[in-house]
Design an enzyme around this catalytic site. Sequence first.
Site: not given
Length: 360
Positions: A142, A191, A223, A247, A251
């Site tokens: 980001y 990852k 994942d 992020d 959620d």
Amino acid sequence: MEKIITVIEGDGIGPEIVKEAIKVMDKIADLYGHEFSYDYKLAGGIAIDELGECLPKSTIESCLSSDSTLLGAVGGYKWDNLDGNSRPEKALLGIRKEMGLYSNIRPCKLYDALASASPLRADIVQKGIDFIIVRELTGGVYFGRHSTDIIDNELVATDVMTYSESEIERITNVAIAIAKKRNNKILVVDKANILDTSRLWRKVCGRILANHKDIEVEYMYVDNCSMQLIARPSTFDVILTENMFGDILSDEASMLTGTIGTIGSASLGDGTRGMYEPIHGSAPDIAGQNIANPLGTISAVSMMLRYSFNMQAEADSIDNAIQKVLNLGYRTGDMMTKGCEKISCSNMGNKVVVNIERKH
Ligand code: NAD
């Protein structure tokens, strides 16, 4: 103890939910002999309307000089057509940046009384859900270089993910402090089978955590983690992860609890000062009707007491009061189920206040 709190009500339901959270703070002050004073400041759409910018200097100055900041929410239809840089939501990034808030703490706790609101199967939910996501907030993709270029006659977009050792070190230390107040367990989510940044995360986290033998450490690919959160959420405790993974996972996690209305969050930097807010937005569709759920903001206040003011008993008092009110069957519209009593935003605040008891 005396504490000064910057209060940013913001837009939409912001003023309604913050009002209830302040009632709760006042009750805690009364019960435990603290003095909380509030410095009300503008940010978001209302600040654009009244002062011409979403994050006025006076607001930032207050955030930087007070002991912590409580924020309702910002944004709304009225400002939706402004360009990205002048939108109310830009105030949030500005506050994080100015206050140096590099970690976001997001609890995922399913209250027993709301178990039926979770989209998960009853046999999974029965085991309980109570974990915290510690998300790095100011690094990663980001904040990397973004560009769109024409290469070989077509558009090519690039977003660069970067992490330095020091960025990983400081967020790891935040996770360690939280794990030590809980069950001494940290799961690092990354990852590392693909990304260099993730391999650096593993290296740095491993090095720091080697000095904390009391903490049990595990690593999981993001994942896989997104699947396991649904399959066995009761097994998670403290999840430490980078900005974008955090992020997305936070959620996903918020939905396990059935409503976004009950969850608070904390953004922390070095030192004890932080910014506290509910995880939801300004809900312009229900603003001004006294029907919003104030429990997320009240939970954010509990987090402020716990993480910034080290008032554990006071925070427990709030958490227990919320639990009690829900067990008694009181609900705002967003959590309403058969057999419960629907109450207003202000009434929910009052119910929490009357159920707060001093622990020690
Ligand atoms: P939202 O979270 O505001 O609302 C989504 C849905 O959840 C709506 O139906 C709303 O009525 C409901 N809802 C949210 N909070 C509730 C509460 N406390 N009680 C009962 N119902 C509640 O998300 P959105 O609609 O995508 O965004 C609305 C505005 O908020 C936008 O301008 C967005 O940019 C902004 N926003 C601000 C923040 C923030 O200030 N931290 C975060 C997210 C979104």
